[in-house]
Design a protein around this motif. Structure first.
Motif, PDB file in Angstrom:
ATOM      1  N   VAL A   1      42.802  33.636  28.488  1.00  0.00           N
ATOM      2  CA  VAL A   1      43.293  32.729  29.016  1.00  0.00           C
ATOM      3  C   VAL A   1      43.428  31.717  30.579  1.00  0.00           C
ATOM      4  N   GLN A   2      43.313  31.072  30.947  1.00  0.00           N
ATOM      5  CA  GLN A   2      44.004  30.358  31.994  1.00  0.00           C
ATOM      6  C   GLN A   2      45.164  30.730  32.508  1.00  0.00           C
ATOM      7  N   ALA A   3      44.879  30.386  34.020  1.00  0.00           N
ATOM      8  CA  ALA A   3      46.405  31.210  34.857  1.00  0.00           C
ATOM      9  C   ALA A   3      47.206  29.903  34.661  1.00  0.00           C
ATOM     10  N   GLY A   4      48.991  30.060  33.644  1.00  0.00           N
ATOM     11  CA  GLY A   4      49.689  28.836  33.212  1.00  0.00           C
ATOM     12  C   GLY A   4      49.787  29.237  32.184  1.00  0.00           C
ATOM     13  N   GLY A   5      48.818  29.708  31.308  1.00  0.00           N
ATOM     14  CA  GLY A   5      48.612  29.276  29.337  1.00  0.00           C
ATOM     15  C   GLY A   5      49.594  29.910  28.886  1.00  0.00           C
ATOM     16  N   SER A   6      49.747  29.847  27.678  1.00  0.00           N
ATOM     17  CA  SER A   6      50.883  30.500  26.506  1.00  0.00           C
ATOM     18  C   SER A   6      49.793  31.209  26.176  1.00  0.00           C
ATOM     19  N   LEU A   7      50.357  32.561  25.471  1.00  0.00           N
ATOM     20  CA  LEU A   7      49.762  33.248  24.510  1.00  0.00           C
ATOM     21  C   LEU A   7      50.899  34.262  23.494  1.00  0.00           C
ATOM     22  N   SER A   8      50.954  34.492  22.487  1.00  0.00           N
ATOM     23  CA  SER A   8      51.073  34.929  21.588  1.00  0.00           C
ATOM     24  C   SER A   8      50.930  36.374  21.302  1.00  0.00           C
ATOM     25  N   LEU A   9      51.310  37.417  20.988  1.00  0.00           N
ATOM     26  CA  LEU A   9      51.377  38.569  20.521  1.00  0.00           C
ATOM     27  C   LEU A   9      51.899  38.468  19.419  1.00  0.00           C
ATOM     28  N   SER A  10      51.551  39.591  18.327  1.00  0.00           N
ATOM     29  CA  SER A  10      52.454  40.539  17.209  1.00  0.00           C
ATOM     30  C   SER A  10      51.977  41.729  16.899  1.00  0.00           C
ATOM     31  N   CYS A  11      52.802  42.798  16.298  1.00  0.00           N
ATOM     32  CA  CYS A  11      52.799  43.933  16.030  1.00  0.00           C
ATOM     33  C   CYS A  11      53.167  43.860  14.605  1.00  0.00           C
ATOM     34  N   ALA A  12      52.288  44.538  13.714  1.00  0.00           N
ATOM     35  CA  ALA A  12      53.044  44.052  12.519  1.00  0.00           C
ATOM     36  C   ALA A  12      52.943  46.288  11.873  1.00  0.00           C
ATOM     37  N   SER A  13      53.338  46.172  11.224  1.00  0.00           N
ATOM     38  CA  SER A  13      53.510  47.535  11.194  1.00  0.00           C
ATOM     39  C   SER A  13      53.163  47.601   9.692  1.00  0.00           C
ATOM     40  N   SER A  14      51.944  48.244   9.369  1.00  0.00           N
ATOM     41  CA  SER A  14      51.258  49.069   7.998  1.00  0.00           C
ATOM     42  C   SER A  14      51.999  49.958   7.211  1.00  0.00           C
TER      43      SER A  14
ATOM     44  N   SER B   1      61.904  40.911  10.359  1.00  0.00           N
ATOM     45  CA  SER B   1      62.368  42.179   9.407  1.00  0.00           C
ATOM     46  C   SER B   1      61.834  41.470   8.426  1.00  0.00           C
ATOM     47  N   ALA B   2      61.771  40.601   7.912  1.00  0.00           N
ATOM     48  CA  ALA B   2      61.014  39.651   6.305  1.00  0.00           C
ATOM     49  C   ALA B   2      59.127  40.020   6.284  1.00  0.00           C
ATOM     50  N   LYS B   3      59.482  39.631   7.692  1.00  0.00           N
ATOM     51  CA  LYS B   3      57.357  39.970   8.143  1.00  0.00           C
ATOM     52  C   LYS B   3      56.764  41.229   8.512  1.00  0.00           C
ATOM     53  N   ASN B   4      58.191  42.391   8.775  1.00  0.00           N
ATOM     54  CA  ASN B   4      58.169  43.702   9.522  1.00  0.00           C
ATOM     55  C   ASN B   4      57.324  43.287  10.730  1.00  0.00           C
ATOM     56  N   THR B   5      57.673  42.186  11.348  1.00  0.00           N
ATOM     57  CA  THR B   5      56.740  41.807  12.663  1.00  0.00           C
ATOM     58  C   THR B   5      57.673  42.424  13.999  1.00  0.00           C
ATOM     59  N   VAL B   6      56.460  42.631  14.828  1.00  0.00           N
ATOM     60  CA  VAL B   6      57.571  42.217  16.275  1.00  0.00           C
ATOM     61  C   VAL B   6      56.088  40.898  16.859  1.00  0.00           C
ATOM     62  N   SER B   7      56.606  40.191  18.095  1.00  0.00           N
ATOM     63  CA  SER B   7      56.162  39.103  18.826  1.00  0.00           C
ATOM     64  C   SER B   7      56.445  39.509  19.800  1.00  0.00           C
ATOM     65  N   LEU B   8      55.931  38.921  21.117  1.00  0.00           N
ATOM     66  CA  LEU B   8      56.259  38.684  22.362  1.00  0.00           C
ATOM     67  C   LEU B   8      55.333  37.900  22.843  1.00  0.00           C
ATOM     68  N   GLN B   9      55.704  36.675  23.094  1.00  0.00           N
ATOM     69  CA  GLN B   9      55.546  34.959  23.357  1.00  0.00           C
ATOM     70  C   GLN B   9      55.169  35.162  24.891  1.00  0.00           C
TER      71      GLN B   9
END
Length: 123
Positions: free
Chosen positions: A12-25, A74-82
């Motif tokens: 991503v270019q500087a100033g942009g955004s990304l969303s990370l996701s973490c799922a538990s299997s 909790s319903a999706k069992n995920t954690v995100s980082l915007q």
């Protein structure tokens, strides 16, 4: 067993955004405090953000405060980082981690880790 898998990294270019996701299997992560850490080339792994089991309290490294937001579903069992307003110095492999009990900001306190996802921020 808690098996964590991160996704959402990329270029991503500087100033942009990304969303990370973490799922538990494996087990549900609802009973775990969750953290995001990152490791840049040639540097030690460092704390980025953490969230309590209930999701009511979160904490951030000073370098990302007001730019990054951690959340959990909790319903999706995920954690995100915007991640917003990204800077070249945010370039790193980002890791999701889990620990029972309260959240902490130290790497060694976390029992379970994902393999990481690479975030590259260009000028």
């Amino acid at each position: 067993q808690v098996q964590l898998v991160e996704s959402g990294g990329g270029l991503v270019q500087a100033g942009g955004s990304l969303s990370l996701s973490c799922a538990s299997s494996g087990r549900t992560i609802s009973n775990f405090a969750m953290g995001w850490f990152r490791q840049a080339p040639g540097k030690e792994r460092e704390f980025v953000a953490a969230i309590t089991r209930s999701g009511s309290v979160n904490d951030y490294a000073n370098s990302v405060k007001a730019r990054f937001t951690i959340s959990r579903d909790s319903a999706k069992n995920t954690v995100s980082l915007q991640m917003n307003s990204l800077k070249p110095e945010d370039t790193a492999v980002y890791y999701c981690a889990a620990r029972p009990g309260d959240y902490l900001m130290t790497t060694g306190a976390y029992n379970y880790w994902g393999k990481g996802t690479l975030v590259t921020v260009s000028l």
